[in-house]
Scaffold this motif. Structure first.
Motif, PDB file in Angstrom:
ATOM      1  N   GLY A   3      -0.154  24.903  -9.861  1.00 12.63           N
ATOM      2  CA  GLY A   3      -0.498  26.163  -9.680  1.00 12.63           C
ATOM      3  C   GLY A   3      -1.486  26.083  -9.824  1.00 12.63           C
ATOM      4  N   ARG A   4      -2.972  25.770 -10.137  1.00 15.05           N
ATOM      5  CA  ARG A   4      -3.905  26.232 -10.237  1.00 15.05           C
ATOM      6  C   ARG A   4      -5.015  25.541  -8.783  1.00 15.05           C
ATOM      7  N   ARG A   5      -5.804  26.145  -8.347  1.00 15.13           N
ATOM      8  CA  ARG A   5      -6.088  25.486  -6.626  1.00 15.13           C
ATOM      9  C   ARG A   5      -7.637  24.726  -7.459  1.00 15.13           C
ATOM     10  N   PRO A 159      -7.892  38.631 -22.537  1.00 17.56           N
ATOM     11  CA  PRO A 159      -7.517  37.709 -21.887  1.00 17.56           C
ATOM     12  C   PRO A 159      -7.454  37.034 -20.625  1.00 17.56           C
ATOM     13  N   GLY A 160      -7.871  38.427 -20.273  1.00 14.99           N
ATOM     14  CA  GLY A 160      -7.558  38.532 -18.688  1.00 14.99           C
ATOM     15  C   GLY A 160      -8.887  38.044 -17.841  1.00 14.99           C
ATOM     16  N   GLN A 161      -9.637  38.129 -18.634  1.00 14.36           N
ATOM     17  CA  GLN A 161     -10.981  37.627 -18.007  1.00 14.36           C
ATOM     18  C   GLN A 161     -11.348  36.258 -18.844  1.00 14.36           C
ATOM     19  N   ARG A 194      -7.982  23.622 -23.556  1.00 17.55           N
ATOM     20  CA  ARG A 194      -6.664  24.301 -22.387  1.00 17.55           C
ATOM     21  C   ARG A 194      -6.227  24.809 -23.513  1.00 17.55           C
ATOM     22  N   GLN A 195      -6.062  23.758 -25.099  1.00 14.32           N
ATOM     23  CA  GLN A 195      -5.093  24.563 -25.780  1.00 14.32           C
ATOM     24  C   GLN A 195      -5.770  25.298 -26.694  1.00 14.32           C
ATOM     25  N   HIS A 201      -6.427  32.946 -26.520  1.00 16.16           N
ATOM     26  CA  HIS A 201      -5.855  34.291 -25.415  1.00 16.16           C
ATOM     27  C   HIS A 201      -4.564  33.794 -25.539  1.00 16.16           C
ATOM     28  N   GLY A 202      -3.957  32.575 -25.606  1.00 22.60           N
ATOM     29  CA  GLY A 202      -2.461  32.473 -25.314  1.00 22.60           C
ATOM     30  C   GLY A 202      -1.741  31.849 -23.953  1.00 22.60           C
ATOM     31  N   PRO A 203      -1.009  31.707 -24.077  1.00 22.92           N
ATOM     32  CA  PRO A 203      -0.317  30.544 -22.819  1.00 22.92           C
ATOM     33  C   PRO A 203      -0.500  30.588 -21.388  1.00 22.92           C
ATOM     34  N   ALA A 204      -0.808  32.510 -21.261  1.00 25.95           N
ATOM     35  CA  ALA A 204      -1.030  32.847 -19.874  1.00 25.95           C
ATOM     36  C   ALA A 204      -2.572  32.375 -19.109  1.00 25.95           C
ATOM     37  N   ALA A 205      -3.599  32.637 -20.185  1.00 27.99           N
ATOM     38  CA  ALA A 205      -5.093  32.742 -20.200  1.00 27.99           C
ATOM     39  C   ALA A 205      -5.281  30.893 -19.746  1.00 27.99           C
TER      40      ALA A 205
END
Ligand code: G3P
Length: 253
Positions: A3-5, A159-161, A194-195, A201-205
């Motif tokens: 899902g990542r561009r 995390p959003g950043q 990525r790990q 910052h959690g799995p969504a980030a």
């Protein structure tokens, strides 16, 4: 992947006068004309060529990026360029912490962290460069060095950043050498990055962050990197200075 561009960025380094930059950007644009681009394509000229390249790219899907910035907006900071200056020129991306700046210009992890935060605060997507040198690799310290650089740069973010940051794994020994890392090695380091993002910052980030490979990427080896599940594109030096070659690399990628 997942899902990542994908993102394919050309780092022109200290090359091109404005006229040459306009020609090079136009050649990339022409080479991709009529193509449905699955990847985001970004060109990063030197500061003095940003305006000319930006004009040549106007109205195209190809984005503009800068090679560096500092924090703040305007002020007493001789020689420096800030996020609002870059945005005004049409930049959406900025490279931060390239190994050439770390090694030749003495940039530290602390300085790079401030630049990364300035890019995010200033509405630019940072492309954070990390990577081990030949000696560190020989000593088996690749993961420690790379993950240390990423942790230092990302630790203080929300995390959003963190999810917005693009991380380019560029082993120093592979840059400009003609000897890239193997796709398998790039995948292993990208997965470890990525790990680490997941732990910080959690799995969504971690699922959102894009990890690129850089170092002697060419049109004929890009496909091997793009086939890796955790490699989301490439940061390209030498091969981005030939417009037709870079367009071919994008088409192969
Ligand atoms: O930032 C891209 C770069 O360092 C890789 O350079 O010439 O090996 O593609 P090159």
């Amino acid at each position: 992947p997942a899902g990542r561009r994908p993102l394919l960025a050309g780092n022109w380094k200290m090359h091109t006068l404005p006229g040459e930059a306009a020609e090079l950007a136009a050649a990339v644009r022409q080479g991709l004309e009529g193509q449905a681009l699955s990847a985001e394509v970004v060109l990063c000229p030197p500061f003095t060529s940003l305006a000319a390249a930006g004009q040549a790219l106007a109205g195209s899907p190809i984005a503009l990026g800068a090679q560096d910035l500092v924090w703040g907006e305007f002020g007493a900071f001789t020689g420096a360029i800030s996020a609002p200056m870059l945005r005004e020129l049409g930049c959406r991306y900025v490279i931060v912490g390239h190994s050439e700046r770390r090694q030749l210009l003495g940039e530290t992890d602390a300085l790079i962290q401030r630049k990364l935060e300035a890019a995010l605060a200033g509405g630019l997507t940072p492309i954070l460069c990390v990577g081990e040198d030949a000696a560190q690799r020989r000593e088996g310290r690749t993961a420690a060095v790379v993950l240390g650089q990423v942790a230092f740069a990302l630790a203080g973010l929300e995390p959003g950043q963190a999810a917005q940051v693009v991380i380019a794994y560029e082993p120093v020994w592979a840059i400009g050498s003609g000897t890239p890392a193997t796709p398998g090695d790039a995948q292993a380091v990208a997965a470890a990055i990525r790990q680490l993002v997941a732990r910080l910052h959690g799995p969504a980030a971690a699922a959102a962050v894009r990890v690129l490979y850089g170092g002697s990427v060419k049109p004929d080896n890009i496909a091997g990197f793009m086939a890796q599940p955790d490699v989301d594109g490439a940061l390209v030096g030498g091969a981005s200075l030939d417009g037709a070659a870079f367009a071919r690399l994008v088409r192969e990628g």
